[in-house]
Write an enzyme that holds these catalytic residues in place. Structure first.
Site, PDB file in Angstrom:
ATOM      1  N   CYS A 268       0.823  -1.220   0.000  1.00  0.00           N
ATOM      2  CA  CYS A 268       0.000   0.000   0.000  1.00  0.00           C
ATOM      3  C   CYS A 268       0.851   1.261   0.000  1.00  0.00           C
ATOM      4  CB  CYS A 268      -0.940   0.011   1.197  1.00  0.00           C
ATOM      5  SG  CYS A 268      -1.569  -1.609   1.591  1.00  0.00           S
TER       6      CYS A 268
ATOM      7  N   CYS B 253     -13.158   0.490   7.958  1.00  0.00           N
ATOM      8  CA  CYS B 253     -12.282   0.000   6.888  1.00  0.00           C
ATOM      9  C   CYS B 253     -12.336   0.899   5.664  1.00  0.00           C
ATOM     10  CB  CYS B 253     -12.711  -1.396   6.454  1.00  0.00           C
ATOM     11  SG  CYS B 253     -12.924  -2.559   7.800  1.00  0.00           S
ATOM     12  N   SER B 254     -11.185   1.101   5.023  1.00  0.00           N
ATOM     13  CA  SER B 254     -11.173   1.800   3.737  1.00  0.00           C
ATOM     14  C   SER B 254     -11.730   0.840   2.687  1.00  0.00           C
ATOM     15  CB  SER B 254      -9.754   2.245   3.384  1.00  0.00           C
ATOM     16  OG  SER B 254      -8.875   1.133   3.371  1.00  0.00           O
TER      17      SER B 254
ATOM     18  N   ILE C 257     -12.452  -0.945  -1.206  1.00  0.00           N
ATOM     19  CA  ILE C 257     -11.689  -1.473  -2.344  1.00  0.00           C
ATOM     20  C   ILE C 257     -12.029  -0.579  -3.533  1.00  0.00           C
ATOM     21  CG2 ILE C 257     -11.607  -3.419  -3.951  1.00  0.00           C
ATOM     22  CD1 ILE C 257     -12.013  -5.222  -1.435  1.00  0.00           C
TER      23      ILE C 257
ATOM     24  N   LYS D 161     -10.143   6.247   3.938  1.00  0.00           N
ATOM     25  CA  LYS D 161     -11.479   5.829   4.374  1.00  0.00           C
ATOM     26  C   LYS D 161     -12.571   6.322   3.422  1.00  0.00           C
ATOM     27  CE  LYS D 161     -14.855   4.264   6.578  1.00  0.00           C
ATOM     28  NZ  LYS D 161     -15.441   4.121   5.245  1.00  0.00           N
TER      29      LYS D 161
ATOM     30  N   HIS E 162      -9.199   3.760  -1.546  1.00  0.00           N
ATOM     31  CA  HIS E 162      -7.841   3.233  -1.383  1.00  0.00           C
ATOM     32  C   HIS E 162      -7.465   2.280  -2.510  1.00  0.00           C
ATOM     33  CE1 HIS E 162      -4.163   2.013   0.360  1.00  0.00           C
ATOM     34  NE2 HIS E 162      -4.585   1.059   1.149  1.00  0.00           N
TER      35      HIS E 162
END
Ligand code: ZN
Lengths: 385, 134
Positions: free
Chosen positions: A85, A208-209, A211, A330, A334
């Site tokens: 990342c 969670c960020s 997809i 977020k 991402h």
């Protein structure tokens, strides 16, 4: 080392791009950056492209060559840079080094990820390749699980609460609602965040960020080039990188990322500033707990205090420093390889006062913080007007 | 998109995963699990020797995984923990035969030999240690 500046930015919308493939996104960001710099493309001498896993996400390797091809920039050298990342941040750093060293005068640093062409389970498995395949992934770990275990420990040691984690998501969605390039442009309430489905306890969906698909590119040039071509620039005052163990369980502490502490320390020293001088920062909030770690590890908050500070309203747009004005990972999304480059673009736009509804007034010093995996790589940049 | 793992990829880790075979640095006494090729403190001055670990430890942190990776779809929710082994090293593993709400930080555990995952319908079944309440 020579003085190096950023003279052009290009960014696709982050989100689910059903109609555009990997190559269209790469081309769109690259051409936008060259256009923003007011160049023709002939001036570009090399490309550094951050990408984590096109091989598993879209079955395509040899990304450097593909980007040069799509941007119509053959035959210049084009190199893929990978650090999970942190691939994007590292591409910026490699591009910076290539210009600072005197090798090139004008290069592109890009980042891209196309993640929605595979299922959520496949994406989770692919992302977990950033951890330890043999000793974490083999036993059923996911990235959410690793950050959940960090969060549990942070709660145990410092009294951090689920409400404080939710406050990070609420703040970043508020910022994302002002960003037309963000994956999520909706505000959320504390209740929505706290009542969202559990992913890996204590982390929920809104911790969670997402997809995402997306691409980002920068034109990076030497001071000499910038003066010769009379360009407006934001200067790279520091570029630092540090590493740590691949597996979370091998670290001395699970509530601090030692690579963030080290990269931050080096970056502040290089730039000759302290954390108090930073007006705006984009930090790596792949999960809400990660933003708390980043704030503490970089020194924006005391150890164990970041949750309370955010829940108390700090670091929002209008506060100094403003953290994650783009919406962060977020809310902005991402696309892993693109994230580190997008962070730099957000700060450049803030420093050039061209950030519209989410402009931080009078911002002069900015910082970006990009993490690979659960903290095995960290890249920090300091940018100035 | 999913690529089946080769047999040798997991076969070569069998002594470590089946018997908790780690190593110990004769120079500084540091214990490593999984075993390391180099003592991270003494580096070339260290001499590493095999060391079988007892499998006793305590839960240092944990989570209940509800959104699984490939190969673990049939096990959710499952408890994943970082366990602090008695000999010193920390290791990631599942805590089994227990409900998520029964697990807490500091809970004593011991290792047991269990099935971990299946590499698709026709792939290999992977075995290794999991932890149960001690
Ligand atoms: Zn040693």
């Amino acid at each position: 080392m020579r003085k190096v500046g950023i003279i052009g930015c290009g960014l696709t919308r982050f989100g689910e791009h059903w109609g555009e493939g990997f190559r269209e996104l790469a081309g769109e960001a690259g051409l936008a950056a060259i256009g923003d710099a007011g160049l023709t493309g002939k001036e570009i001498e090399a490309i550094y492209g951050g990408n984590m896993s096109a091989g598993r996400m879209v079955g395509q390797e040899h990304i450097g060559a593909l980007i040069a091809d799509q941007a119509g920039l053959n035959p210049i050298p084009a190199t893929r840079v990978e650090a999970a990342c942190a691939s994007g941040g590292l591409a910026v750093r490699e591009a910076y080094i290539s210009v600072a060293s005197g090798l090139y005068d004008c290069v592109i640093a890009g980042g891209i990820e196309k993640m929605t062409d595979i299922s959520t389970e496949q994406a989770a498995t692919t992302l977990m390749g950033a951890g330890d395949q043999e000793w974490e992934m083999f036993f059923g770990a996911t990235f959410a699980a690793l950050y959940a275990m960090i969060a549990r420990r942070h709660m145990h040691e410092y009294g951090t609460t689920e409400e404080q984690l939710a406050a990070v998501a609420v703040k970043n969605h508020e910022h994302g609602s002002l960003n037309e390039k963000a994956h999520f442009q909706n505000r959320i309430t504390m209740e929505q965040a706290l009542n969202s489905p559990k992913i890996s306890d204590p982390l929920k969906l809104y911790d969670c960020s997402p997809i995402s698909d997306g691409a980002a590119a920068l034109v990076i040039a030497s001071e000499d080039f910038i003066k010769r071509h009379k360009k407006e620039a934001v200067w790279i005052a520091a570029s630092a990188q540090a590493s740590d163990t691949l597996a979370l369980h091998s670290r001395k502490s699970f509530t601090t990322l030692a690579a963030s502490v080290e990269a931050g320390r080096q970056a502040f020293k290089q730039a000759g500033i302290s954390v108090k001088d930073v007006d705006v920062a984009e930090v790596h909030d792949c999960f809400t707990i990660a933003e708390l770690l980043a704030l503490e590890d970089l020194g924006f908050a005391k150890k164990g205090e970041a949750g309370r500070e955010i829940a108390g309203g700090r670091f929002r747009l209008g506060d100094s420093p403003t953290i994650n004005s783009s919406g962060g990972l977020k809310a902005c999304g991402h696309p892993v390889g693109a994230t580190g480059v997008k962070q730099v673009i957000e700060v450049v736009d803030q420093l050039l006062c061209r950030n519209g509804k989410r402009q931080v007034s009078g911002a002069e010093v900015g910082l970006t913080h990009n993490v690979g995996g659960s903290g095995a790589t960290c890249v920090v940049h300091v940018l100035r007007r | 998109m999913t690529h089946r793992k080769s047999l040798s990829l997991n076969w070569r880790r069998i002594p470590e995963r089946y018997q908790l075979l780690g190593n110990e640095c004769a120079t500084c006494g540091a214990v490593f699990f999984p075993p390391r090729a180099l003592c991270s403190k003494c580096r070339r001055k260290g001499t590493l020797e095999d060391k079988k670990l007892g499998g006793l430890g305590e839960v240092f942190t944990f989570t209940a995984v509800r959104s699984p990776p490939e190969g673990f779809e049939h096990q959710i929710p499952y408890v994943l923990a970082i366990v602090k082994l008695k000999e010193g090293p920390f290791i990631t593993g599942m805590v089994t035969d227990v409900e998520p709400q029964e697990v807490s930080i500091g809970m004593p555990v011991r290792s047991v030999f269990r099935r971990i995952s299946e590499d698709g319908k026709h792939g290999v079944i992977n075995y290794a240690f999991k932890f149960v309440r001690a």
